[in-house]
Design a protein around this motif. Structure first.
Motif, short mmCIF file in Angstrom:
data_model
loop_
_atom_site.label_atom_id
_atom_site.label_comp_id
_atom_site.label_asym_id
_atom_site.label_seq_id
_atom_site.Cartn_x
_atom_site.Cartn_y
_atom_site.Cartn_z
N ASP A 1 3.55 8.95 9.54
CA ASP A 1 4.79 8.33 9.05
C ASP A 1 5.28 9.00 7.76
O ASP A 1 6.25 8.55 7.15
CB ASP A 1 4.62 6.81 8.85
CG ASP A 1 3.61 6.47 7.76
OD1 ASP A 1 3.00 7.41 7.20
OD2 ASP A 1 3.43 5.27 7.48
N ASP B 1 -1.78 11.93 5.06
CA ASP B 1 -1.16 10.96 5.96
C ASP B 1 -1.88 10.99 7.31
O ASP B 1 -1.85 12.00 8.00
CB ASP B 1 0.32 11.33 6.13
CG ASP B 1 1.00 10.47 7.18
OD1 ASP B 1 0.51 9.35 7.46
OD2 ASP B 1 2.03 10.93 7.72
N SER B 2 -2.50 9.87 7.68
CA SER B 2 -3.30 9.85 8.92
C SER B 2 -2.49 9.47 10.16
O SER B 2 -2.95 9.67 11.27
CB SER B 2 -4.47 8.87 8.76
OG SER B 2 -3.98 7.53 8.78
N ASN B 3 -1.30 8.89 9.97
CA ASN B 3 -0.59 8.39 11.17
C ASN B 3 0.82 8.92 11.35
O ASN B 3 1.61 8.39 12.12
CB ASN B 3 -0.58 6.85 11.15
CG ASN B 3 0.18 6.30 9.94
OD1 ASN B 3 0.58 7.08 9.06
ND2 ASN B 3 0.38 5.01 9.89
N ARG C 1 2.14 0.14 4.14
CA ARG C 1 2.35 1.58 4.24
C ARG C 1 1.08 2.36 3.91
O ARG C 1 0.88 3.48 4.36
CB ARG C 1 3.48 2.03 3.29
CG ARG C 1 4.86 1.73 3.85
CD ARG C 1 5.94 1.83 2.81
NE ARG C 1 5.91 0.65 1.93
CZ ARG C 1 6.95 0.23 1.22
NH1 ARG C 1 8.09 0.89 1.26
NH2 ARG C 1 6.86 -0.85 0.46
N ILE D 1 3.73 9.21 4.93
CA ILE D 1 3.21 8.59 3.72
C ILE D 1 1.68 8.63 3.75
O ILE D 1 1.07 8.19 4.74
CB ILE D 1 3.70 7.11 3.63
CG1 ILE D 1 5.23 7.10 3.46
CG2 ILE D 1 3.01 6.36 2.50
CD1 ILE D 1 5.83 5.72 3.40
N GLY D 2 1.10 9.14 2.72
CA GLY D 2 -0.36 9.17 2.65
C GLY D 2 -0.92 7.77 2.70
O GLY D 2 -0.25 6.80 2.33
N ASP D 3 -2.16 7.63 3.16
CA ASP D 3 -2.70 6.27 3.37
C ASP D 3 -4.22 6.22 3.19
O ASP D 3 -4.87 7.25 3.01
CB ASP D 3 -2.30 5.77 4.76
CG ASP D 3 -2.51 6.83 5.83
OD1 ASP D 3 -3.63 7.37 5.89
OD2 ASP D 3 -1.55 7.16 6.57
CA CA Z 1 0.68 7.14 6.77
#
Ligand code: CA
Ligand code: ISL
Length: 557
Positions: free
Chosen positions: A25, A21-23, A74, A27-29
Motif C-alpha cells: 500500500d 512496506d509488506s503489503n 496503516r 506505507i511501511g508497516d
Molecule cells: Ca504497508
C-alpha cells in the motif's frame, strides 16, 4: 559512573512509514519491520526506537496521536506490535516507542469531549481560553508557523493552545488527571514488554503561566517559543514524578528529546537517578540555525564548526551522565549532506563522519539509511514536499522576499522529508521499499546507494558501520570505547578531528577532514591500527601520514 545495561549498546531509529512496506500500500508497516529484524541484528543493533505508530490522522506523521492504546491500521495491528516485541526479545534486542505527551491529536477522544463541553472535565485537559475581539492570550509562534492559538471548533468565543500544528492541541500538564492518564499509558506499554521510550519534545510540557507576550522577533509580530521556555520553571517536578511513577519501577530505558538544557540541569536529567537514562546531544543539530528561519540558516557545517560542537558537548556532559549521539534523525537533513561540505562528499568522508561520531563518548544512534550513506533528496517543486514544517518554512522564505526557486532551494537542504524518503533496500523499482507506490517519492540515487549493493562489499559504508560496531563491542576495547574519557588531540589543527579515549586502554582517533593529505606526529611509542576507512596507512618513526578524508582508530601505548 554507575554502569548500566544499556551503556555498551548500539541504537537504531526506525521511521516506520518509510522503512519497509509488506503489503504494497506504499506505507511501511510493522510486519515489514519484523521481516528486517535479522538485517538489524546482523548490523549489530541492540535497541530499536520506533517513531510513532499509534492511531493517528498523520497530520504530523504520527506525532499527533488519536489513541495511545491502539496501533494505526496503516502500520498494522496490536498483534503485530506484540509479535514485534517478542521477535526482538528473541534476538536479544529491545523496542522503544515514541512517547508524545506534550500534545495529542485534535481527533483524540479527550479533545473531542473538550469541544463538546469546554467547561467540563476534559476542557481542563487542554489550555482553553476565552476569545474576545480575536485577541489571543499571548503572541507565541507555533513551531510550524502562525500563532499558537486557534479558535475552538464550534466555539467562536474560545481558543486552544497548540505549540506545534493546530491538529496537535497541548495537554495541560498542570492538571493532575492528565498526568495520571499519561503515567497509566506508559505503564501499560511497559507491562507489554517494551524496553522504554524516546521522549518527544518534552521540554514544552511546562508553560510559563500566566500567558504573556514576549518581544516580537519577526515581522509577523510573534515571538519564538524559546523565549517562553527560557523562563518557564519547574519542568523537573513533572519529569521527576513521571520517572518515579513509571520508568524507574520498570527499570526502563529512556532517551529524552531535550533542547536548551542548562549545564546545571544535566545531572537532574541524566545523572544517577535522573529523569531519563540519556538524552540526545543537539549541539551540532541546532548550530547555525537562524531566528529568521531555515532560509537564513547555515546549510552546512565546516569540519571546524562540527568539531567545536562535538567537543563542547562532550566537555559539558563530562562524567555526569551518558549522552546519546546522532548525526541525523527524522527531523533533520541527512547527516552526510549537512556535516560534510558538498565538494567533500564521498564514501571516504561518509565513513569518516560515521567514525568520528561513533567514537565519541555516548550511546550511538543510527537513523535508518544512515548506515548505507543515504543523502538528501531532490525536490523539483514544492509539490514534492509532504512535511508541514518545510511547507511553513517555504512560506516564511517567500514572505522574506525570496523567489519561489530560491525559497525551495534554501528550505530543501533542511527539509524533514530528506530523512523520510523510503529506505533504499535494493536497486529495483522504488528502492525495493514497496511493490506499490511509495507515500513519499524515493531518492533518485537509490540504484547506486542501497543495502543490497553494499552488503557483500567489504569497502562499503555499510561494512564500515559494521566494523565500528564490532570495535565498540569487542571484548578487548569495549570498556574503553564506552567509558574511556575523551581527551581532544591537536584541537587547533584545522580540518583535523583528533581525540584520545582513555580508559583500560588508550585509543587514538584521527580524522583528516579534508582533501589534502597531512602528517601527524603521534605522542606514543607504538600504534596498532584497529580501524581504517582506506586500504592503506603510512606510519614511520612516530609519524602517521593521513590521506584525503582518512579516518583511523589506533591503540597507542
Ligand atoms: Ca504497508
Ligand atoms: O525546539 C525545537 C528546536 O529547538 C524543535 O525542533 C522541536 O523541539 C522539535 O521539532 C520537536 O520534534 C518532535 O516533536 C514534534 C514532531 O513534529 C517531531 O517530528 C518530533 O521529533 C511534534 O511532536
Amino acid at each position: 559512573m554507575k554502569k548500566q545495561w544499556w551503556h555498551d549498546k548500539v541504537a537504531y531509529q526506525i521511521y516506520p512509514k518509510s522503512f519497509y512496506d509488506s503489503n504494497g500500500d506504499g506505507i511501511g508497516d510493522l510486519p515489514g519491520i519484523i521481516s528486517k529484524l535479522d538485517y538489524l541484528k546482523d548490523l549489530g543493533v541492540d535497541i530499536i526506537w520506533l517513531s510513532p505508530i499509534y492511531k493517528s490522522p498523520l497530520a504530523d506523521e504520527g506525532y499527533d496521536i488519536a489513541d495511545y492504546y491502539s496501533i494505526d491500521p496503516r502500520f498494522g495491528t496490536m498483534e503485530d506490535m506484540e509479535r514485534l516485541i517478542q521477535e526482538t526479545k528473541k534476538r536479544g534486542m529491545y523496542i522503544l516507542m515514541d512517547l508524545v505527551v506534550n500534545h495529542c491529536s485534535d481527533e483524540h477522544e479527550w479533545f473531542q469531549k473538550a469541544i463538546q463541553d469546554p467547561d467540563g472535565e476534559y476542557g481542563n485537559f487542554f489550555y482553553i481560553e476565552d476569545r474576545k475581539n480575536d485577541r489571543t492570550p499571548c503572541n507565541w509562534r507555533s513551531y510550524f508557523g502562525g500563532p499558537v492559538w486557534e479558535p475552538l471548533p464550534g466555539h467562536p468565543d474560545k481558543q486552544y493552545l497548540h505549540v506545534f500544528h493546530k491538529k496537535q492541541p497541548d495537554l495541560n500538564w498542570e492538571n493532575p488527571k492528565v498526568r495520571q492518564e499519561v503515567y497509566k499509558n506508559i505503564n501499560w506499554w511497559l507491562d507489554k514488554g517494551l524496553g522504554g521510550f524516546r521522549i518527544d519534545a518534552i521540554i514544552n510540557i511546562k508553560k510559563k503561566l500566566p500567558f504573556c507576550n514576549y518581544p516580537a522577533d519577526r515581522e509577523d509580530g510573534l515571538s519564538s517559543i524559546d523565549h517562553m521556555l527560557a523562563e518557564a520553571k519547574g519542568v523537573g517536578e513533572f519529569l521527576g514524578e513521571m520517572a518515579k511513577e513509571t520508568f524507574h519501577p520498570h527499570n526502563a530505558f529512556t532517551v529524552g528529546e531535550v533542547f536548551n538544557e542548562k549545564k546545571e540541569e544535566i545531572a537532574d536529567f541524566i545523572g544517577e537517578g535522573g529523569y531519563f537514562s540519556t538524552m540526545f546531544d543537539f549541539a551540532e543539530t541546532v548550530y547555525g540555525k537562524s531566528e529568521k528561519g531555515w532560509y537564513d540558516s547555515k546549510p552546512y557545517l565546516t569540519p571546524e564548526e562540527y568539531k567545536s560542537c562535538i567537543f563542547s558537548a562532550q566537555e559539558k556532559i563530562g562524567d555526569i551522565g551518558m549522552i546519546s549521539n546522532i548525526i541525523e534523525n527524522h527531523d533533520e537533513p541527512r547527516g552526510v549532506s549537512h556535516y560534510i561540505l558538498p565538494e567533500d562528499l564521498c564514501d571516504a568522508s561518509k565513513k569518516l563522519l560515521a567514525g568520528v561520531y561513533f567514537m565519541l563518548r555516548g550511546l550511538p544512534f543510527i537513523y535508518q539509511g544512515q548506515e548505507i550513506g543515504m543523502e538528501n533528496t531532490v525536490f523539483r517543486s514544492i509539490q514534492d514536499v509532504d512535511d508541514v514544517s518545510t511547507l511553513d518554512e517555504y512560506r516564511v522564505a517567500l514572505a522574506a522576499g525570496l523567489s519561489e526557486e530560491e525559497a525551495l532551494k534554501r528550505v530543501s537542504v533542511f527539509s524533514r522529508d530528506n530523512a523520510r524518503t523510503p529506505m533504499q533496500w535494493n536497486g529495483s523499482d522504488h528502492a525495493g521499499f514497496t511493490n506499490g507506490t511509495p507515500w513519499l517519492k524515493e531518492n533518485p540515487n537509490y540504484r547506486r546507494i542501497n543495502v543490497e549493493a553494499q552488503e557483500n562489499d567489504e569497502g562499503s559504508v555499510l561494512s564500515f558501520y559494521k566494523a565500528l560496531i564490532a570495535l565498540r563491542k569487542s571484548e578487548k576495547y569495549k570498556d574503553t570505547a564506552v567509558y574511556g574519557k575523551l581527551v581532544p588531540f591537536l584541537e587547533e589543527e584545522k580540518n583535523l578531528i583528533g581525540f584520545f579515549r582513555e580508559g583500560e586502554r588508550r585509543l587514538l582517533v584521527l580524522a583528516n577532514f579534508q582533501k589534502e593529505p597531512r602528517e601527524i606526529a603521534v605522542p606514543a611509542e607504538s600504534a596498532e591500527i584497529l580501524l581504517n576507512n582506506l586500504d592503506h596507512v603510512k606510519i614511520e618513526n612516530g609519524i602517521i601520514g593521513l590521506d584525503a578524508y582518512q579516518f583511523i582508530v589506533g591503540e597507542v601505548r
